[in-house]
Design an enzyme around this catalytic site. Sequence first.
Site, PDB file in Angstrom:
ATOM      1  N   SER A  34       6.429   9.397  13.210  1.00 10.45           N
ATOM      2  CA  SER A  34       5.431   8.654  13.975  1.00 10.45           C
ATOM      3  C   SER A  34       6.139   7.776  14.996  1.00 10.45           C
ATOM      4  O   SER A  34       6.892   6.858  14.628  1.00 10.45           O
ATOM      5  CB  SER A  34       4.597   7.766  13.047  1.00 10.45           C
ATOM      6  OG  SER A  34       3.994   6.739  13.812  1.00 10.45           O
ATOM      7  N   HIS A  70       4.224  12.809  15.575  1.00 14.91           N
ATOM      8  CA  HIS A  70       2.959  12.184  15.201  1.00 14.91           C
ATOM      9  C   HIS A  70       2.697  11.022  16.158  1.00 14.91           C
ATOM     10  O   HIS A  70       3.524  10.125  16.321  1.00 14.91           O
ATOM     11  CB  HIS A  70       3.052  11.692  13.755  1.00 14.91           C
ATOM     12  CG  HIS A  70       1.776  11.123  13.214  1.00 14.91           C
ATOM     13  ND1 HIS A  70       0.772  11.904  12.707  1.00 14.91           N
ATOM     14  CD2 HIS A  70       1.357   9.842  13.097  1.00 14.91           C
ATOM     15  CE1 HIS A  70      -0.221  11.130  12.306  1.00 14.91           C
ATOM     16  NE2 HIS A  70       0.101   9.867  12.532  1.00 14.91           N
ATOM     17  N   ASP A  97       0.224   7.999  17.211  1.00 14.02           N
ATOM     18  CA  ASP A  97      -0.826   7.108  16.710  1.00 14.02           C
ATOM     19  C   ASP A  97      -1.514   6.379  17.852  1.00 14.02           C
ATOM     20  O   ASP A  97      -0.931   5.469  18.457  1.00 14.02           O
ATOM     21  CB  ASP A  97      -0.208   6.079  15.752  1.00 14.02           C
ATOM     22  CG  ASP A  97       0.188   6.699  14.426  1.00 14.02           C
ATOM     23  OD1 ASP A  97      -0.666   7.333  13.792  1.00 14.02           O
ATOM     24  OD2 ASP A  97       1.358   6.548  14.028  1.00 14.02           O
ATOM     25  N   MET A 108      -4.427   3.868  18.997  1.00 15.04           N
ATOM     26  CA  MET A 108      -5.269   2.810  18.403  1.00 15.04           C
ATOM     27  C   MET A 108      -6.013   2.060  19.493  1.00 15.04           C
ATOM     28  O   MET A 108      -5.423   1.734  20.533  1.00 15.04           O
ATOM     29  CB  MET A 108      -4.393   1.817  17.644  1.00 15.04           C
ATOM     30  CG  MET A 108      -3.537   2.472  16.584  1.00 15.04           C
ATOM     31  SD  MET A 108      -2.544   1.250  15.744  1.00 15.04           S
ATOM     32  CE  MET A 108      -1.633   2.292  14.615  1.00 15.04           C
ATOM     33  N   HIS A 152      -3.107  11.441  16.237  1.00 12.63           N
ATOM     34  CA  HIS A 152      -3.928  10.757  15.238  1.00 12.63           C
ATOM     35  C   HIS A 152      -4.757   9.685  15.945  1.00 12.63           C
ATOM     36  O   HIS A 152      -4.229   8.641  16.332  1.00 12.63           O
ATOM     37  CB  HIS A 152      -2.978  10.146  14.186  1.00 12.63           C
ATOM     38  CG  HIS A 152      -3.662   9.373  13.107  1.00 12.63           C
ATOM     39  ND1 HIS A 152      -2.968   8.577  12.220  1.00 12.63           N
ATOM     40  CD2 HIS A 152      -4.970   9.273  12.739  1.00 12.63           C
ATOM     41  CE1 HIS A 152      -3.809   8.016  11.371  1.00 12.63           C
ATOM     42  NE2 HIS A 152      -5.031   8.403  11.670  1.00 12.63           N
ATOM     43  N   MET A 157      -7.061   6.808  16.071  1.00 11.19           N
ATOM     44  CA  MET A 157      -7.682   5.698  15.341  1.00 11.19           C
ATOM     45  C   MET A 157      -8.546   4.948  16.343  1.00 11.19           C
ATOM     46  O   MET A 157      -8.250   3.811  16.744  1.00 11.19           O
ATOM     47  CB  MET A 157      -6.583   4.812  14.738  1.00 11.19           C
ATOM     48  CG  MET A 157      -5.961   5.452  13.503  1.00 11.19           C
ATOM     49  SD  MET A 157      -4.369   4.740  13.061  1.00 11.19           S
ATOM     50  CE  MET A 157      -3.319   5.701  14.131  1.00 11.19           C
ATOM     51  N   MET A 178      -4.785   8.967   4.556  1.00 11.36           N
ATOM     52  CA  MET A 178      -4.115   7.709   4.878  1.00 11.36           C
ATOM     53  C   MET A 178      -3.690   7.051   3.572  1.00 11.36           C
ATOM     54  O   MET A 178      -4.533   6.750   2.719  1.00 11.36           O
ATOM     55  CB  MET A 178      -5.063   6.751   5.620  1.00 11.36           C
ATOM     56  CG  MET A 178      -5.314   7.053   7.082  1.00 11.36           C
ATOM     57  SD  MET A 178      -3.835   7.187   8.116  1.00 11.36           S
ATOM     58  CE  MET A 178      -2.996   5.626   7.833  1.00 11.36           C
ATOM     59  N   GLY A 187      -3.462   1.098  11.123  1.00 10.82           N
ATOM     60  CA  GLY A 187      -3.337   0.007  12.094  1.00 10.82           C
ATOM     61  C   GLY A 187      -1.901  -0.400  12.345  1.00 10.82           C
ATOM     62  O   GLY A 187      -1.562  -0.800  13.449  1.00 10.82           O
ATOM     63  N   PHE A 188      -1.071  -0.272  11.321  1.00 12.75           N
ATOM     64  CA  PHE A 188       0.300  -0.773  11.464  1.00 12.75           C
ATOM     65  C   PHE A 188       1.298   0.110  10.725  1.00 12.75           C
ATOM     66  O   PHE A 188       0.956   0.684   9.687  1.00 12.75           O
ATOM     67  CB  PHE A 188       0.402  -2.208  10.906  1.00 12.75           C
ATOM     68  CG  PHE A 188      -0.588  -3.137  11.549  1.00 12.75           C
ATOM     69  CD1 PHE A 188      -0.289  -3.762  12.757  1.00 12.75           C
ATOM     70  CD2 PHE A 188      -1.828  -3.365  10.965  1.00 12.75           C
ATOM     71  CE1 PHE A 188      -1.215  -4.602  13.367  1.00 12.75           C
ATOM     72  CE2 PHE A 188      -2.773  -4.197  11.566  1.00 12.75           C
ATOM     73  CZ  PHE A 188      -2.463  -4.819  12.771  1.00 12.75           C
ATOM     74  N   GLY A 189       2.502   0.164  11.268  1.00 14.83           N
ATOM     75  CA  GLY A 189       3.586   0.835  10.557  1.00 14.83           C
ATOM     76  C   GLY A 189       4.192  -0.121   9.541  1.00 14.83           C
ATOM     77  O   GLY A 189       3.855  -1.307   9.514  1.00 14.83           O
ATOM     78  N   ASP A 209       0.032  10.074   5.406  1.00 20.12           N
ATOM     79  CA  ASP A 209       0.482   9.145   6.441  1.00 20.12           C
ATOM     80  C   ASP A 209       0.430   7.701   5.950  1.00 20.12           C
ATOM     81  O   ASP A 209      -0.655   7.178   5.660  1.00 20.12           O
ATOM     82  CB  ASP A 209      -0.444   9.330   7.667  1.00 20.12           C
ATOM     83  CG  ASP A 209      -0.063   8.468   8.861  1.00 20.12           C
ATOM     84  OD1 ASP A 209       0.969   7.796   8.809  1.00 20.12           O
ATOM     85  OD2 ASP A 209      -0.829   8.495   9.847  1.00 20.12           O
ATOM     86  N   GLY A 210       1.596   7.067   5.896  1.00 15.52           N
ATOM     87  CA  GLY A 210       1.653   5.632   5.596  1.00 15.52           C
ATOM     88  C   GLY A 210       2.522   5.300   4.396  1.00 15.52           C
ATOM     89  O   GLY A 210       2.277   5.799   3.295  1.00 15.52           O
ATOM     90  N   GLY A 211       3.558   4.511   4.644  1.00 17.30           N
ATOM     91  CA  GLY A 211       4.372   3.987   3.542  1.00 17.30           C
ATOM     92  C   GLY A 211       5.227   5.024   2.848  1.00 17.30           C
ATOM     93  O   GLY A 211       5.620   4.823   1.692  1.00 17.30           O
TER      94      GLY A 211
HETATM   95  C1  DX5 Z   1      -0.662   3.702  10.620  1.00 13.05           C
HETATM   96  C2  DX5 Z   1      -0.224   4.979  11.291  1.00 13.05           C
HETATM   97  C3  DX5 Z   1       0.994   5.589  10.710  1.00 13.05           C
HETATM   98  C4  DX5 Z   1       2.214   4.700  10.734  1.00 13.05           C
HETATM   99  C5  DX5 Z   1       3.124   5.139   9.658  1.00 13.05           C
HETATM  100  O1  DX5 Z   1      -1.906   3.343  11.060  1.00 13.05           O
HETATM  101  O2  DX5 Z   1      -1.243   5.956  11.228  1.00 13.05           O
HETATM  102  O3  DX5 Z   1       1.265   6.865  11.315  1.00 13.05           O
HETATM  103  O4  DX5 Z   1       2.868   4.725  11.964  1.00 13.05           O
HETATM  104  O5  DX5 Z   1       4.191   4.263   9.618  1.00 13.05           O
HETATM  105  P1  DX5 Z   1       5.037   4.027   8.296  1.00 13.05           P
HETATM  106  O6  DX5 Z   1       5.677   5.365   7.959  1.00 13.05           O
HETATM  107  O7  DX5 Z   1       6.022   3.004   8.701  1.00 13.05           O
HETATM  108  O8  DX5 Z   1       4.106   3.581   7.209  1.00 13.05           O
HETATM  109 ZN    ZN Z   2      -0.776   8.075  11.889  1.00 14.28          ZN
END
Ligand code: DX5
Ligand code: ZN
Length: 216
Positions: free
Chosen positions: A7, A32, A34, A36, A65, A67, A136, A141-143, A174-176
């Site tokens: 991402s 990927h 993102d 927003m 993606h 959002m 998700m 919203g955030f990485g 996707d996420g964490g």
């Molecule tokens: C969050 C995004 C993710 C994010 C993942 O809203 O959709 O794609 O960038 O980042 P990490 O891998 O750091 O959780």
């Molecule tokens: Zn994403």
Amino acid sequence: MIKIAPSILSANFARLGEDIELLNKSRADWIHIDVMDGMFVPNISFGIPVIKSIRKITSLPFDVHLMIEKPDRYIEDFVKSGADIITIHYEADKHLDRTINYIKSFGVKAAVALNPATPIESIRYLIPNLDMVLIMSVNPGFGGQKYIRYSSDKIRELKEMKDKFNENLLIEVDGGITMENVEEVVKNGADIIVAGSAVFKGGNIKKNIENLRGDL
Ligand code: DX5
Ligand code: ZN
């Protein structure tokens, strides 16, 4: 074999081109992206002009993606900017069936993303017509957030539906996702792993992707 979709939300935006070049030279399968809007999620990232410019410097598939609220308004623009797969959120569109068909009418792949609180069952009737479902595993919203434990149950549940209703369906998570949990996520049924911080941390993108991949 799993696919890794870095991402670029976690890339260095001041040197985005250089980071894309590094992804070109790595074992990344997709990019990927993102998007927003500050409405659907409490953050604003980047949009169509950025996607158009990076389209010129890579041939990796663009996994976009969205959002954003009411994504149907912008599908054609994202197709023209170079998207290969467009993911819309279950929670952001009142007429998912229509928008999925609309995305497919441009010849690009269509996917639905589910927020952590949205049950898998919600998309049961769409599954035969979808190319991919994105689970998700953090609130969007955030990485850099922490993987929500019950996401693994949702991945397993979706895998069961995939086996019953659409064996070609791709499951993206996707996420964490980190070195510590990637194996579990894949074991539960993920085909595509999105990773932001785990790929871009420390600057060694190529090595981070190799590490995430491991023997998977
Ligand atoms: C969050 C995004 C993710 C994010 C993942 O809203 O959709 O794609 O960038 O980042 P990490 O891998 O750091 O959780
Ligand atoms: Zn994403």
